[in-house]
Design a protein around this motif. Structure first.
Motif, PDB file in Angstrom:
ATOM      1  N   THR A   4       0.840  -1.201   0.000  1.00 38.49           N
ATOM      2  CA  THR A   4       0.000   0.000   0.000  1.00 38.49           C
ATOM      3  C   THR A   4       0.876   1.253   0.000  1.00 38.49           C
ATOM      4  OG1 THR A   4      -0.115   0.225   2.398  1.00 38.49           O
ATOM      5  CG2 THR A   4      -1.763  -1.218   1.345  1.00 38.49           C
ATOM      6  N   ASN A   5       0.278   2.363  -0.375  1.00 37.20           N
ATOM      7  CA  ASN A   5       1.031   3.624  -0.356  1.00 37.20           C
ATOM      8  C   ASN A   5       1.443   4.005   1.056  1.00 37.20           C
ATOM      9  OD1 ASN A   5       1.090   3.941  -3.091  1.00 37.20           O
ATOM     10  ND2 ASN A   5      -0.561   5.425  -3.179  1.00 37.20           N
ATOM     11  N   ASP A   6       0.608   3.697   2.043  1.00 39.37           N
ATOM     12  CA  ASP A   6       0.991   3.975   3.434  1.00 39.37           C
ATOM     13  C   ASP A   6       2.232   3.177   3.830  1.00 39.37           C
ATOM     14  OD1 ASP A   6      -1.041   5.812   3.817  1.00 39.37           O
ATOM     15  OD2 ASP A   6      -2.423   4.356   4.710  1.00 39.37           O
ATOM     16  N   GLU A   7       2.302   1.926   3.381  1.00 39.02           N
ATOM     17  CA  GLU A   7       3.483   1.105   3.665  1.00 39.02           C
ATOM     18  C   GLU A   7       4.709   1.667   2.940  1.00 39.02           C
ATOM     19  OE1 GLU A   7       1.606  -3.326   4.372  1.00 39.02           O
ATOM     20  OE2 GLU A   7       1.734  -2.557   2.318  1.00 39.02           O
ATOM     21  N   ARG A   8       4.519   2.108   1.702  1.00 39.55           N
ATOM     22  CA  ARG A   8       5.620   2.692   0.942  1.00 39.55           C
ATOM     23  C   ARG A   8       6.154   3.948   1.632  1.00 39.55           C
ATOM     24  NH1 ARG A   8       2.805   2.355  -5.031  1.00 39.55           N
ATOM     25  NH2 ARG A   8       3.457   0.244  -5.524  1.00 39.55           N
ATOM     26  N   ILE A   9       5.237   4.803   2.070  1.00 35.35           N
ATOM     27  CA  ILE A   9       5.647   6.031   2.768  1.00 35.35           C
ATOM     28  C   ILE A   9       6.360   5.678   4.063  1.00 35.35           C
ATOM     29  CG2 ILE A   9       4.772   8.088   3.970  1.00 35.35           C
ATOM     30  CD1 ILE A   9       2.620   8.196   1.698  1.00 35.35           C
ATOM     31  N   GLY A  10       5.863   4.652   4.755  1.00 35.81           N
ATOM     32  CA  GLY A  10       6.532   4.198   5.982  1.00 35.81           C
ATOM     33  C   GLY A  10       7.958   3.745   5.714  1.00 35.81           C
ATOM     34  N   ARG A  11       8.172   3.065   4.608  1.00 37.67           N
ATOM     35  CA  ARG A  11       9.525   2.617   4.255  1.00 37.67           C
ATOM     36  C   ARG A  11      10.440   3.803   3.937  1.00 37.67           C
ATOM     37  NH1 ARG A  11       8.120  -2.490   0.288  1.00 37.67           N
ATOM     38  NH2 ARG A  11       7.194  -3.812   1.886  1.00 37.67           N
ATOM     39  N   LEU A  12       9.900   4.803   3.272  1.00 38.73           N
ATOM     40  CA  LEU A  12      10.692   6.006   2.990  1.00 38.73           C
ATOM     41  C   LEU A  12      10.964   6.787   4.273  1.00 38.73           C
ATOM     42  CD1 LEU A  12       9.065   7.129  -0.381  1.00 38.73           C
ATOM     43  CD2 LEU A  12      11.324   6.107  -0.049  1.00 38.73           C
ATOM     44  N   ARG A  13      10.014   6.763   5.192  1.00 37.34           N
ATOM     45  CA  ARG A  13      10.240   7.418   6.492  1.00 37.34           C
ATOM     46  C   ARG A  13      11.363   6.706   7.253  1.00 37.34           C
ATOM     47  NH1 ARG A  13       8.748  11.243   9.091  1.00 37.34           N
ATOM     48  NH2 ARG A  13       8.260  10.179  11.011  1.00 37.34           N
ATOM     49  N   GLN A  14      11.457   5.399   7.095  1.00 36.68           N
ATOM     50  CA  GLN A  14      12.554   4.658   7.729  1.00 36.68           C
ATOM     51  C   GLN A  14      13.906   5.081   7.148  1.00 36.68           C
ATOM     52  OE1 GLN A  14      11.523   0.541   7.184  1.00 36.68           O
ATOM     53  NE2 GLN A  14      10.125   0.525   8.928  1.00 36.68           N
ATOM     54  N   MET A  15      13.886   5.657   5.960  1.00 36.04           N
ATOM     55  CA  MET A  15      15.107   6.170   5.335  1.00 36.04           C
ATOM     56  C   MET A  15      15.355   7.616   5.773  1.00 36.04           C
ATOM     57  SD  MET A  15      14.402   4.535   1.567  1.00 36.04           S
ATOM     58  CE  MET A  15      15.960   4.901   0.770  1.00 36.04           C
ATOM     59  N   ARG A  20       6.152  14.613   4.450  1.00 35.43           N
ATOM     60  CA  ARG A  20       5.987  15.394   3.222  1.00 35.43           C
ATOM     61  C   ARG A  20       7.008  14.968   2.169  1.00 35.43           C
ATOM     62  NH1 ARG A  20       5.957  21.684   3.922  1.00 35.43           N
ATOM     63  NH2 ARG A  20       7.948  21.244   4.893  1.00 35.43           N
ATOM     64  N   GLU A  21       8.259  14.800   2.572  1.00 33.52           N
ATOM     65  CA  GLU A  21       9.301  14.386   1.635  1.00 33.52           C
ATOM     66  C   GLU A  21       9.028  12.988   1.095  1.00 33.52           C
ATOM     67  OE1 GLU A  21      13.028  16.836   3.695  1.00 33.52           O
ATOM     68  OE2 GLU A  21      12.642  14.751   4.242  1.00 33.52           O
ATOM     69  N   ALA A  22       8.666  12.074   1.988  1.00 32.77           N
ATOM     70  CA  ALA A  22       8.395  10.687   1.588  1.00 32.77           C
ATOM     71  C   ALA A  22       7.216  10.618   0.632  1.00 32.77           C
ATOM     72  CB  ALA A  22       8.134   9.831   2.821  1.00 32.77           C
ATOM     73  N   ASP A  23       6.160  11.343   0.939  1.00 26.86           N
ATOM     74  CA  ASP A  23       4.978  11.330   0.082  1.00 26.86           C
ATOM     75  C   ASP A  23       5.311  11.887  -1.298  1.00 26.86           C
ATOM     76  OD1 ASP A  23       2.250  10.681  -0.252  1.00 26.86           O
ATOM     77  OD2 ASP A  23       1.673  12.767   0.071  1.00 26.86           O
ATOM     78  N   PHE A  24       6.095  12.963  -1.350  1.00 26.52           N
ATOM     79  CA  PHE A  24       6.460  13.531  -2.646  1.00 26.52           C
ATOM     80  C   PHE A  24       7.385  12.605  -3.428  1.00 26.52           C
ATOM     81  CE2 PHE A  24       9.151  15.900  -5.529  1.00 26.52           C
ATOM     82  CZ  PHE A  24       8.173  16.431  -6.360  1.00 26.52           C
ATOM     83  N   LEU A  25       8.381  12.027  -2.779  1.00 24.94           N
ATOM     84  CA  LEU A  25       9.281  11.096  -3.478  1.00 24.94           C
ATOM     85  C   LEU A  25       8.500   9.913  -4.048  1.00 24.94           C
ATOM     86  CD1 LEU A  25      12.467  11.052  -1.226  1.00 24.94           C
ATOM     87  CD2 LEU A  25      12.273  11.934  -3.561  1.00 24.94           C
ATOM     88  N   LEU A  26       7.518   9.430  -3.295  1.00 24.89           N
ATOM     89  CA  LEU A  26       6.667   8.344  -3.792  1.00 24.89           C
ATOM     90  C   LEU A  26       5.904   8.805  -5.026  1.00 24.89           C
ATOM     91  CD1 LEU A  26       5.380   5.556  -3.583  1.00 24.89           C
ATOM     92  CD2 LEU A  26       3.720   6.557  -1.982  1.00 24.89           C
ATOM     93  N   LEU A  27       5.294   9.982  -4.946  1.00 18.98           N
ATOM     94  CA  LEU A  27       4.543  10.525  -6.078  1.00 18.98           C
ATOM     95  C   LEU A  27       5.442  10.628  -7.308  1.00 18.98           C
ATOM     96  CD1 LEU A  27       2.102  13.490  -6.041  1.00 18.98           C
ATOM     97  CD2 LEU A  27       3.994  13.502  -7.649  1.00 18.98           C
ATOM     98  N   ALA A  28       6.614  11.203  -7.139  1.00 18.64           N
ATOM     99  CA  ALA A  28       7.536  11.372  -8.270  1.00 18.64           C
ATOM    100  C   ALA A  28       7.989  10.020  -8.820  1.00 18.64           C
ATOM    101  CB  ALA A  28       8.743  12.206  -7.847  1.00 18.64           C
ATOM    102  N   ALA A  85      13.491   0.482  -4.701  1.00 15.61           N
ATOM    103  CA  ALA A  85      13.564  -0.748  -3.896  1.00 15.61           C
ATOM    104  C   ALA A  85      12.761  -0.591  -2.609  1.00 15.61           C
ATOM    105  CB  ALA A  85      15.023  -1.087  -3.584  1.00 15.61           C
ATOM    106  N   ALA A  86      12.862   0.560  -1.973  1.00 16.53           N
ATOM    107  CA  ALA A  86      12.156   0.797  -0.716  1.00 16.53           C
ATOM    108  C   ALA A  86      10.642   0.781  -0.898  1.00 16.53           C
ATOM    109  CB  ALA A  86      12.590   2.127  -0.108  1.00 16.53           C
ATOM    110  N   ILE A  87      10.158   1.231  -2.037  1.00 17.67           N
ATOM    111  CA  ILE A  87       8.711   1.264  -2.246  1.00 17.67           C
ATOM    112  C   ILE A  87       8.180  -0.026  -2.871  1.00 17.67           C
ATOM    113  CG2 ILE A  87       8.662   3.774  -2.367  1.00 17.67           C
ATOM    114  CD1 ILE A  87       8.256   3.512  -5.426  1.00 17.67           C
TER     115      ILE A  87
END
Length: 124
Positions: A4-15, A20-28, A85-87
């Motif tokens: 899910t996108n929430d899981e993807r954002i969580g993985r980026l937050r772990q980085m 806001r940054e994680a959500d935008f990087l996912l979008l891009a 890879a993270a997402i």
């Protein structure tokens, strides 16, 4: 079932990215694999400055993005393999840099999403 996108954002937050940054990087990443600073400032509803520079510095230092100059000297930022890879998208076609003309077209994806944030989109 996919991630899910929430899981993807969580993985980026772990980085160590902010929400806001994680959500935008996912979008891009999922909508084009590239972005320009104007798109981040539009998404975050901020002016260019320390906050925008912080994302670019943080991501570039960690080799999560690469900058490429465009014909008009605007920097185009390519989202790199560690983010994909993270997402959960290590083989996503957006992770490869394309020819200049195709990259210009790819930059339209985030613009479309940013003008319609309440709509739902397929990842690819």
């Amino acid at each position: 079932m996919g991630v899910t996108n929430d899981e993807r954002i969580g993985r980026l937050r772990q980085m160590r990215y902010t929400d806001r940054e994680a959500d935008f990087l996912l979008l891009a990443a999922i909508h084009s694999g590239v972005f320009i600073m104007r798109q981040y400032t539009t998404y975050a509803q901020i002016n260019r400055g320390a906050v925008t520079d912080q994302l670019v510095h943080k991501a570039a230092t960690r080799q999560h993005i690469r900058a490429f100059p465009s014909r008009n000297r605007t920097l185009i930022y390519q989202v790199c393999k560690p983010v994909f890879a993270a997402i959960g998208e290590p083989h996503n076609r957006n992770r490869r840099m394309k020819q200049v003309d195709l990259t210009t077209h790819r930059l339209m994806g985030p613009d479309l999403v940013l003008t319609n944030l309440t709509s739902r989109y397929l990842d690819t």
